[in-house]
Design a protein around this motif. Structure first.
Motif, short mmCIF file in Angstrom:
data_model
loop_
_atom_site.label_atom_id
_atom_site.label_comp_id
_atom_site.label_asym_id
_atom_site.label_seq_id
_atom_site.Cartn_x
_atom_site.Cartn_y
_atom_site.Cartn_z
N UNK A 74 6.73 29.07 54.22
CA UNK A 74 5.57 28.18 54.05
C UNK A 74 4.49 28.82 53.15
N UNK A 75 4.17 30.14 53.30
CA UNK A 75 3.15 30.71 52.41
C UNK A 75 3.52 30.58 50.93
N UNK A 76 4.80 30.81 50.59
CA UNK A 76 5.18 30.64 49.18
C UNK A 76 4.96 29.20 48.73
N UNK A 77 5.30 28.23 49.58
CA UNK A 77 5.17 26.83 49.18
C UNK A 77 3.72 26.47 48.86
N UNK A 78 2.76 27.21 49.43
CA UNK A 78 1.34 26.98 49.10
C UNK A 78 1.02 27.45 47.69
N UNK A 79 1.60 28.59 47.28
CA UNK A 79 1.21 29.16 45.98
C UNK A 79 2.11 28.70 44.83
N UNK A 80 3.41 28.58 45.09
CA UNK A 80 4.34 28.10 44.05
C UNK A 80 4.53 29.08 42.91
N UNK A 81 4.83 28.55 41.72
CA UNK A 81 5.16 29.36 40.53
C UNK A 81 6.32 30.31 40.86
N UNK A 97 13.41 40.81 54.31
CA UNK A 97 13.98 40.39 53.03
C UNK A 97 13.10 40.87 51.88
N UNK A 98 13.70 40.97 50.71
CA UNK A 98 12.94 41.11 49.47
C UNK A 98 13.47 39.99 48.59
N UNK A 99 12.62 39.05 48.29
CA UNK A 99 13.10 37.87 47.57
C UNK A 99 12.17 37.51 46.43
N UNK A 100 12.73 36.91 45.40
CA UNK A 100 11.89 36.35 44.34
C UNK A 100 12.08 34.84 44.41
N UNK A 101 10.99 34.17 44.76
CA UNK A 101 10.99 32.71 44.89
C UNK A 101 10.59 32.08 43.56
N UNK A 102 11.09 30.90 43.31
CA UNK A 102 10.56 30.09 42.22
C UNK A 102 10.43 28.63 42.70
N UNK A 103 9.28 28.02 42.42
CA UNK A 103 9.07 26.62 42.80
C UNK A 103 9.62 25.74 41.68
N UNK A 104 10.39 24.72 42.06
CA UNK A 104 11.05 23.86 41.06
C UNK A 104 10.50 22.43 41.15
N UNK A 160 1.90 16.51 46.29
CA UNK A 160 3.21 16.74 45.68
C UNK A 160 3.69 18.10 46.17
N UNK A 161 4.84 18.11 46.87
CA UNK A 161 5.31 19.32 47.55
C UNK A 161 6.64 19.76 46.92
N UNK A 162 6.64 20.89 46.18
CA UNK A 162 7.86 21.28 45.46
C UNK A 162 8.88 22.02 46.32
N UNK A 163 10.15 21.91 45.94
CA UNK A 163 11.21 22.71 46.57
C UNK A 163 11.16 24.12 46.00
N UNK A 164 11.78 25.05 46.71
CA UNK A 164 11.88 26.43 46.19
C UNK A 164 13.34 26.80 46.02
N UNK A 171 6.87 25.69 38.73
CA UNK A 171 5.77 24.71 38.87
C UNK A 171 4.82 25.22 39.96
N UNK A 172 3.58 24.68 40.01
CA UNK A 172 2.64 25.12 41.05
C UNK A 172 3.10 24.72 42.45
N UNK A 173 2.45 25.30 43.46
CA UNK A 173 2.75 24.98 44.85
C UNK A 173 2.19 23.61 45.26
N UNK A 174 2.23 23.33 46.57
CA UNK A 174 1.81 22.02 47.09
C UNK A 174 0.39 21.70 46.63
#
Ligand code: ATP
Length: 302
Positions: free
Chosen positions: A137-144, A24-31, A2-6, A290-293
């Protein structure tokens, strides 16, 4: 898998470096909007293939340029793997929509092939490979919820309380991320651009868990560039605000518009209004973070 969008809750973009990339300086959130990625082992055959189904299937390449295929090839080449994999992706995340759809498929493929090929790579090793594939891609691994520095690939987890309710207006057609950055450079006098930074009020809003606080702390430096290329998106953002959204913003490089709702009920109401407005191609709703992939037990996946 299950692979979440960010989404990017804050996206601050610095002046371009000599190699053309923007710090960049960004705050990601996995949805909780997911592509489903299925990976089946090919035991005595090194071939890697991908099939795509779902909402956006005809917009995704199935050759070696597919990011999931590139992820599998990278692992195969790095660790001299003699086995192959058959990938199937059911797309739900809009393509070229500013939600890291391709990146999350790549992250899911790294995790799946690590398991199928028995490589036993650590999270840190996977993060290194993920950064070679793309900034998100690294963020998509960790999520949250996480802070992204560098080109976005240096991620550290950020504390966030509670659940936020998002609504997404998915536009017709995509926007190319490099084209949006080029437009940003055209719009801003580069000499006056500050180094990228995260707003402290965004961190406190996440800690408070209050959507009202988060609504006034959101920011996206790419929004003006995305609106310059697709001015009609301004109307979609305004419509959402008129219907009671706490905040409206372009997601990443766009053209997806995101709206923060006060609670799940307001999110449903807003989604209905947006769907009836005819202003977008489709509307989706999702909670976050939500958690990452991650690998799903076979019983859930079926
Ligand atoms: P980001 O938010 O990370 O900038 P995005 O969401 O705007 O990315 P993607 O959906 O990742 O964009 O797609 C960008 C391009 O990558 C698409 O135009 C598509 O042709 C190509 N692509 C390659 N592999 C994939 C994949 N698995 N899923 C979606 N697009 C892919």
């Amino acid at each position: 898998m299950r692979a979440p969008a960010k989404i990017n809750l804050g996206l601050s973009v610095g002046p371009p470096l000599p190699d053309g990339f923007h710090p960049v300086a960004t705050v990601y959130q996995a949805v909780a909007l997911y592509d489903d990625v299925t990976a089946v082992l090919r035991e005595d055959d090194p071939a890697i293939s991908v099939e795509i189904s779902g909402d956006f299937a005809d917009e995704v390449p199935t050759d070696d340029t597919n990011l999931a295929v590139r992820a599998a090839r990278l692992l195969q080449a790095e660790y001299d793997v003699e086995e192959g994999v058959e990938l199937t992706i059911r797309k739900t995340i809009p393509v070229a929509g500013g939600m890291a759809g391709g990146s999350t498929d790549a992250a899911a493929t790294l995790v799946a092939c690590n398991r199928l090929w028995g490589l036993q790579l650590s999270q840190t090793e996977l993060q290194g490979l993920a950064a070679e594939l793309g900034s998100d891609v690294p963020f998509c691994l960790v999520g949250h919820t996480a802070l992204g520095r560098g080109r976005g690939e240096q991620v550290t987890e950020v504390m966030s309380r509670g659940v936020f309710h998002w609504v997404f207006a998915i536009a017709d057609g995509g926007l190319s991320t490099p084209a949006v950055y080029a437009e940003l450079d055209r719009l801003r006098p580069i000499r006056r651009v500050e180094p990228p930074q995260v707003r402290p009020e965004l961190m406190s809003a996440l800690l408070s868990g209050r959507p009202e606080a988060l609504a006034i702390a959101l920011s996206n430096d790419l929004q003006a560039a995305a609106l310059s290329l697709r001015p009609e998106l301004g109307e979609t953002l305004q419509f959402g605000l008129d219907q009671g959204a706490l905040a409206a913003m372009i997601s990443g490089s766009g053209p997806t518009c995101l709206f923060l709702a006060a609670d799940s009920r307001s999110a449903v109401d807003l989604a209905v209004e947006l769907a009836e407005s005819g202003l977008c191609r489709m509307v989706r709703q999702a909670e976050a973070p939500v958690p990452g992939a991650r690998i799903l037990p076979a019983s859930v996946a079926r």
